[in-house]
Design an enzyme around this catalytic site. Structure first.
Site, PDB file in Angstrom:
ATOM      1  N   HIS A   1     -20.657 -24.284  -5.296  1.00  0.00           N
ATOM      2  CA  HIS A   1     -20.500 -22.943  -5.881  1.00  0.00           C
ATOM      3  C   HIS A   1     -21.797 -22.504  -6.549  1.00  0.00           C
ATOM      4  O   HIS A   1     -22.076 -22.845  -7.697  1.00  0.00           O
ATOM      5  CB  HIS A   1     -19.346 -22.940  -6.891  1.00  0.00           C
ATOM      6  CG  HIS A   1     -18.988 -21.567  -7.372  1.00  0.00           C
ATOM      7  ND1 HIS A   1     -17.703 -21.058  -7.325  1.00  0.00           N
ATOM      8  CD2 HIS A   1     -19.744 -20.567  -7.897  1.00  0.00           C
ATOM      9  CE1 HIS A   1     -17.695 -19.828  -7.793  1.00  0.00           C
ATOM     10  NE2 HIS A   1     -18.931 -19.513  -8.160  1.00  0.00           N
TER      11      HIS A   1
ATOM     12  N   GLY B   1     -17.072 -11.273  -7.977  1.00  0.00           N
ATOM     13  CA  GLY B   1     -17.176 -10.033  -8.751  1.00  0.00           C
ATOM     14  C   GLY B   1     -16.154  -9.945  -9.855  1.00  0.00           C
ATOM     15  O   GLY B   1     -15.325 -10.841 -10.050  1.00  0.00           O
TER      16      GLY B   1
ATOM     17  N   HIS C   1     -13.048 -16.842  -6.224  1.00  0.00           N
ATOM     18  CA  HIS C   1     -13.279 -16.864  -7.667  1.00  0.00           C
ATOM     19  C   HIS C   1     -11.964 -16.478  -8.355  1.00  0.00           C
ATOM     20  O   HIS C   1     -11.410 -15.411  -8.066  1.00  0.00           O
ATOM     21  CB  HIS C   1     -14.308 -15.802  -8.064  1.00  0.00           C
ATOM     22  CG  HIS C   1     -15.736 -16.185  -7.845  1.00  0.00           C
ATOM     23  ND1 HIS C   1     -16.299 -16.255  -6.611  1.00  0.00           N
ATOM     24  CD2 HIS C   1     -16.720 -16.482  -8.741  1.00  0.00           C
ATOM     25  CE1 HIS C   1     -17.581 -16.593  -6.737  1.00  0.00           C
ATOM     26  NE2 HIS C   1     -17.866 -16.738  -8.020  1.00  0.00           N
TER      27      HIS C   1
ATOM     28  N   GLU D   1     -11.513 -17.173 -14.057  1.00  0.00           N
ATOM     29  CA  GLU D   1     -12.782 -17.117 -14.787  1.00  0.00           C
ATOM     30  C   GLU D   1     -12.754 -15.901 -15.716  1.00  0.00           C
ATOM     31  O   GLU D   1     -12.731 -16.023 -16.930  1.00  0.00           O
ATOM     32  CB  GLU D   1     -13.964 -17.023 -13.800  1.00  0.00           C
ATOM     33  CG  GLU D   1     -15.335 -16.898 -14.458  1.00  0.00           C
ATOM     34  CD  GLU D   1     -16.424 -16.455 -13.473  1.00  0.00           C
ATOM     35  OE1 GLU D   1     -16.101 -15.832 -12.438  1.00  0.00           O
ATOM     36  OE2 GLU D   1     -17.614 -16.705 -13.762  1.00  0.00           O
TER      37      GLU D   1
ATOM     38  N   ASP E   1     -23.351 -22.387 -10.369  1.00  0.00           N
ATOM     39  CA  ASP E   1     -23.071 -20.946 -10.299  1.00  0.00           C
ATOM     40  C   ASP E   1     -24.376 -20.177 -10.108  1.00  0.00           C
ATOM     41  O   ASP E   1     -24.520 -19.419  -9.159  1.00  0.00           O
ATOM     42  CB  ASP E   1     -22.331 -20.441 -11.547  1.00  0.00           C
ATOM     43  CG  ASP E   1     -21.378 -19.300 -11.238  1.00  0.00           C
ATOM     44  OD1 ASP E   1     -21.148 -19.027 -10.046  1.00  0.00           O
ATOM     45  OD2 ASP E   1     -20.856 -18.676 -12.173  1.00  0.00           O
TER      46      ASP E   1
HETATM   47 ZN   LIG Z   1     -19.542 -17.678  -8.963  1.00  0.00          ZN
END
Ligand SMILES: [Zn+2]
Length: 340
Positions: free
Chosen positions: A16, A172, A199, A202, A280
């Site tokens: 990721h 996003g 995703h 988060e 990330d």
């Molecule tokens: Zn990410």
């Protein structure tokens, strides 16, 4: 005794990481000069400081930094170079396998979709030939774009699945932009044999993870940090070995967690969840994969056995054909046992 140097030497994989979050500052400056783009600073150290997100209040604020890197990523040459250098930098810290992601729509209309995907693939391939680090691409749809754009991107990803694209993702701003709106894109990807990650958990809570799994059919979860808020879902994810693409430092910078010492990743690992460690973004988070393992040890208290389990989890969760994965795992297991 675990040292940062030992963690640097361990063979690692990363699943990721965003291509537009991993540009060398010196390269940004080079590209900006050639393209007539103005950057927030014009020496590498000052630019690295300007790009580092320390005090974002949320995921949205953090994502704003990407408009700066994207400004210099609008030519095929730039994309090829950035992808190449990213793999070279990963190989230098003993990353043996990497899946890097980005959203091709953010490189249009300057580039066609075909150019936007072929350029980074060429860079990955060139670096893989030079370094031996296997590098694959994940195409991201964006929650904030129209669902029909996500479907176009899923189609693009499927078209290049024999050329190095291994999965479709949705990235996003998460809150207020549910994954279910993009279900058709996931359906197209899965229906054509492409793996999916998403995703979730988060910028929003466990309901978002549930949608990623149940409606979109994601095989891995990007982050999944807030999974513990739904104990039943957490039990499901752990029992079924759904890989979690954990990014510790990034979670601190986006305020997904307020204190790294209380990040739930250690608990997920102890409960038998398939925890993987990732960066990330190396530029915006001012981190490396070695740093993430170091944080996991120093701040979360993960032991050498824990960290080796995470390494192997990460390779096991790779979106590679089984035969390639088995061969890679055999090499890595041997390397791990030899690492002093
Ligand atoms: Zn990410």
């Amino acid at each position: 005794m675990i040292t940062r140097d030992l963690l640097h030497r361990l063979p690692k994989a990363e699943l990721h990481v965003h291509l537009d979050g991993c540009i060398r500052p010196a390269t940004m400056i080079d590209l900006a000069r050639a393209q007539g783009v103005t950057l927030p600073a014009d020496d590498p150290a000052a630019l690295a400081r300007a790009m580092f997100v320390r005090n974002a209040q949320n995921l949205e604020e953090y994502l704003e930094k990407y408009t700066v890197t994207l400004a210099v990523m609008q030519t095929p040459g730039a994309l090829e170079r950035i992808a190449y250098e990213f793999v070279v930098d990963s190989a230098a810290e003993n990353v043996r396998y990497v899946e890097v992601r980005y959203c091709p729509a953010l490189h249009t209309p300057a580039l066609t979709y075909a150019q936007a995907v072929e350029a980074p693939l060429a860079g990955l391939k060139r670096a893989e030939a030079e370094t031996g680090t296997m590098a694959r691409l994940i195409v991201c749809g964006l929650r904030t774009l129209e669902p029909r754009v996500s479907l176009d991107l899923a189609r693009l990803a499927v078209d290049y699945r024999r050329a190095g694209v291994v999965a479709f993702d949705l990235a996003g701003s998460e809150r207020g932009h549910p994954a279910r709106d993009h279900a058709k894109a996931f359906e197209h990807a899965r229906g054509n044999g492409l793996a999916c990650t998403c995703h979730a958990g988060e910028g929003d809570g466990p309901e978002s993870i549930r949608q990623a799994l149940e409606i979109c059919g994601a095989q891995r979860i990007g982050h999944g940090t807030r999974l513990h808020e739904d104990p039943d879902l957490a039990a499901y994810v752990c029992e079924h070995g759904v890989p979690l693409e954990i990014c510790l430092t990034s979670n601190l910078h986006t305020h997904t967690v307020t204190d790294l010492a209380r990040h739930p990743a250690a608990d997920y690992l102890r409960r038998g969840c398939m925890v993987t460690l990732n960066t990330d973004s190396r530029l915006m988070d001012a981190t490396t994969l070695t740093d993430e393992y170091w944080v996991a040890h120093r701040t979360l208290g993960l032991s050498r056995a824990d960290l080796e389990r995470v390494v192997l989890n990460t390779f096991r969760a790779a979106f590679l054909p089984e035969e390639e994965k088995t061969a890679l795992l055999a090499r890595v297991t041997k390397e791990l046992s030899e690492a002093a």
